[in-house]
Design a protein around this motif. Structure first.
Motif, short mmCIF file in Angstrom:
data_model
loop_
_atom_site.label_atom_id
_atom_site.label_comp_id
_atom_site.label_asym_id
_atom_site.label_seq_id
_atom_site.Cartn_x
_atom_site.Cartn_y
_atom_site.Cartn_z
N UNK A 15 0.81 -1.22 0.00
CA UNK A 15 0.00 0.00 0.00
C UNK A 15 0.84 1.27 0.00
N UNK A 16 2.15 1.14 -0.03
CA UNK A 16 3.02 2.32 -0.07
C UNK A 16 2.76 3.09 -1.37
N UNK A 17 2.81 4.42 -1.33
CA UNK A 17 2.55 5.22 -2.53
C UNK A 17 3.43 4.86 -3.72
N UNK A 18 4.71 4.59 -3.48
CA UNK A 18 5.60 4.27 -4.59
C UNK A 18 5.24 2.94 -5.24
N UNK A 19 4.74 1.99 -4.47
CA UNK A 19 4.30 0.71 -5.03
C UNK A 19 3.01 0.92 -5.82
N UNK A 20 2.10 1.67 -5.28
CA UNK A 20 0.82 1.90 -5.97
C UNK A 20 1.01 2.65 -7.28
N UNK A 21 1.98 3.56 -7.33
CA UNK A 21 2.27 4.29 -8.58
C UNK A 21 2.62 3.32 -9.69
N UNK A 22 3.35 2.30 -9.35
CA UNK A 22 3.74 1.30 -10.35
C UNK A 22 2.60 0.32 -10.59
#
Length: 64
Positions: A49-56
């Motif tokens: 759920x981290x923003x950088x993971x969700x961006x990808x």
């Protein structure tokens, strides 16, 4: 890269989508797009759920 004449959205080919996914995975997660897809499908991404993971992850329909 093609553009839609009606709304100005860019239409990506499968190859362009894969390239975009790879670029963003490398930028935000320091791994290739293929590695991200493999880990995502295997549920091996820590704290997904981290923003950088969700961006990808939002790019998976384009190149995953």
């Amino acid at each position: 890269m093609k553009r839609s004449s009606k709304n100005g959205f860019k239409i990506l080919s499968r190859e362009e989508g894969e390239k975009l996914l790879d670029q963003q995975a490398r930028r935000y997660l320091r791994m290739s797009g293929k590695e991200f897809v493999r880990r995502w499908k295997a549920k091996k991404i820590k704290n997904p759920d981290r923003p950088e993971v969700m961006r990808v992850a939002f790019l998976l329909p384009f190149g995953g």
